[in-house]
Design a protein around this motif. Sequence first.
Motif, short mmCIF file in Angstrom:
data_model
loop_
_atom_site.label_atom_id
_atom_site.label_comp_id
_atom_site.label_asym_id
_atom_site.label_seq_id
_atom_site.Cartn_x
_atom_site.Cartn_y
_atom_site.Cartn_z
N UNK A 49 50.99 34.80 25.79
CA UNK A 49 49.75 34.18 26.30
C UNK A 49 48.55 35.11 26.09
N UNK A 50 48.75 36.39 26.40
CA UNK A 50 47.65 37.34 26.25
C UNK A 50 47.21 37.44 24.78
N UNK A 51 48.19 37.45 23.89
CA UNK A 51 47.87 37.52 22.45
C UNK A 51 47.09 36.27 22.00
N UNK A 52 47.52 35.09 22.48
CA UNK A 52 46.82 33.85 22.11
C UNK A 52 45.34 33.93 22.51
N UNK A 53 45.09 34.45 23.74
CA UNK A 53 43.70 34.55 24.19
C UNK A 53 42.94 35.59 23.35
N UNK A 54 43.58 36.71 23.08
CA UNK A 54 42.98 37.75 22.22
C UNK A 54 42.59 37.19 20.85
N UNK A 55 43.44 36.29 20.33
CA UNK A 55 43.19 35.70 19.00
C UNK A 55 42.11 34.61 19.07
N UNK A 57 42.07 31.82 21.37
CA UNK A 57 42.39 30.53 22.00
C UNK A 57 41.93 30.55 23.46
N UNK A 58 41.00 29.70 23.85
CA UNK A 58 40.52 29.74 25.24
C UNK A 58 41.53 29.21 26.24
N UNK A 59 42.39 28.29 25.82
CA UNK A 59 43.43 27.77 26.72
C UNK A 59 44.77 27.84 26.03
N UNK A 60 45.76 28.20 26.78
CA UNK A 60 47.10 28.31 26.24
C UNK A 60 48.10 27.69 27.23
N UNK A 61 48.90 26.79 26.77
CA UNK A 61 49.89 26.13 27.62
C UNK A 61 51.28 26.34 27.04
N UNK D 68 47.24 28.99 30.96
CA UNK D 68 46.30 30.08 31.24
C UNK D 68 45.02 29.78 30.48
N UNK D 69 43.90 30.19 31.03
CA UNK D 69 42.66 30.07 30.25
C UNK D 69 41.80 31.29 30.44
N UNK D 70 41.14 31.66 29.36
CA UNK D 70 40.37 32.90 29.36
C UNK D 70 38.87 32.61 29.36
N UNK D 71 38.50 31.34 29.23
CA UNK D 71 37.07 31.03 29.09
C UNK D 71 36.35 30.89 30.42
#
Lengths: 89, 89, 89, 89
Positions: A49-55, A57-61, D68-71
């Motif tokens: 999940x952390x990697x997806x946000x780093x790349x 992606x604002x939301x990851x499910x 999870x969301x980072x925005x």
Amino acid sequence: MGVGVSVSKYVVECQRIFEASGLNHDMHSYGTNVEGEWNAVMATVKQCHEKMHEMGAPRCTSSLRVGTRSDRDQSMQDKIDSVYQKMQI
Amino acid sequence: MGVGVSVSKYVVECQRIFEASGLNHDMHSYGTNVEGEWNAVMATVKQCHEKMHEMGAPRCTSSLRVGTRSDRDQSMQDKIDSVYQKMQI
Amino acid sequence: MGVGVSVSKYVVECQRIFEASGLNHDMHSYGTNVEGEWNAVMATVKQCHEKMHEMGAPRCTSSLRVGTRSDRDQSMQDKIDSVYQKMQI
Amino acid sequence: MGVGVSVSKYVVECQRIFEASGLNHDMHSYGTNVEGEWNAVMATVKQCHEKMHEMGAPRCTSSLRVGTRSDRDQSMQDKIDSVYQKMQI
């Protein structure tokens, strides 16, 4: 979500994380099976999940099915073997 | 649920239903991927539930992830290939 | 997927489809519970996927948990009631 | 699995664990939504699995959807509100 329609480059990064984790894992066409202790597995999913946000992606499910058993050891392969064995009878 | 702890004989019957369906399917250690038209796939899953009840399971729960796409054809294998191809770069 | 990060307008259309279906349904913050006969429920979920594609989403993924039971009737409300009742003891 | 067909007493214990956790949570008829930091949420789910085994269930399976969301911050209630607000327009 929020990164367009093709997500294979994100799946690639998750695969790399599972490989680096040292956990037994097996990618199939709609997910990845991972086997190990609860904390190790969950820490690895969190890294994804952390990697997806780093790349970007604002939301990851993630959709996880988590199975634990206290009666005996059973590997991913044991489960498959048990079904195939019964199918041959 | 309600049939004890070992469920592989139930999984075997589901595999037989998927095989009889003619749909492309692929069992892994925590489920089965199936590909085809919506109605055909759902009718097959329904048959599995009906079979579980017939075999004596009073409750049956499936966890399904259903993906549809309208932009292009993509098989289960295409998705796997796409990831492995990118991993080699 | 492929429609950006805010998806509430898509959820709204799904809610409208569930309301038009006449099925008992209950939206919560991470999904919607629906109760009814297998074919009616699945036809309604299919309508949701079709609507998502019509609205321009190239890929649509649903995560469904499907429970059937053959031993007795049990509504969504019965399940909740059963838990709350036991919690008061 | 392996504890018969009625599982509400197990759900009750999970509810007690969520209440003791201090995390915002909301039970619905097919699961419970929980909101909080990754580690706190996962530790709580792990406690539920441990409790199920302690109570005598030899196998325990959870189906989790983890978002999870980072925005931006978004609560469970925000999501529901966003849909209902759009439905009134």
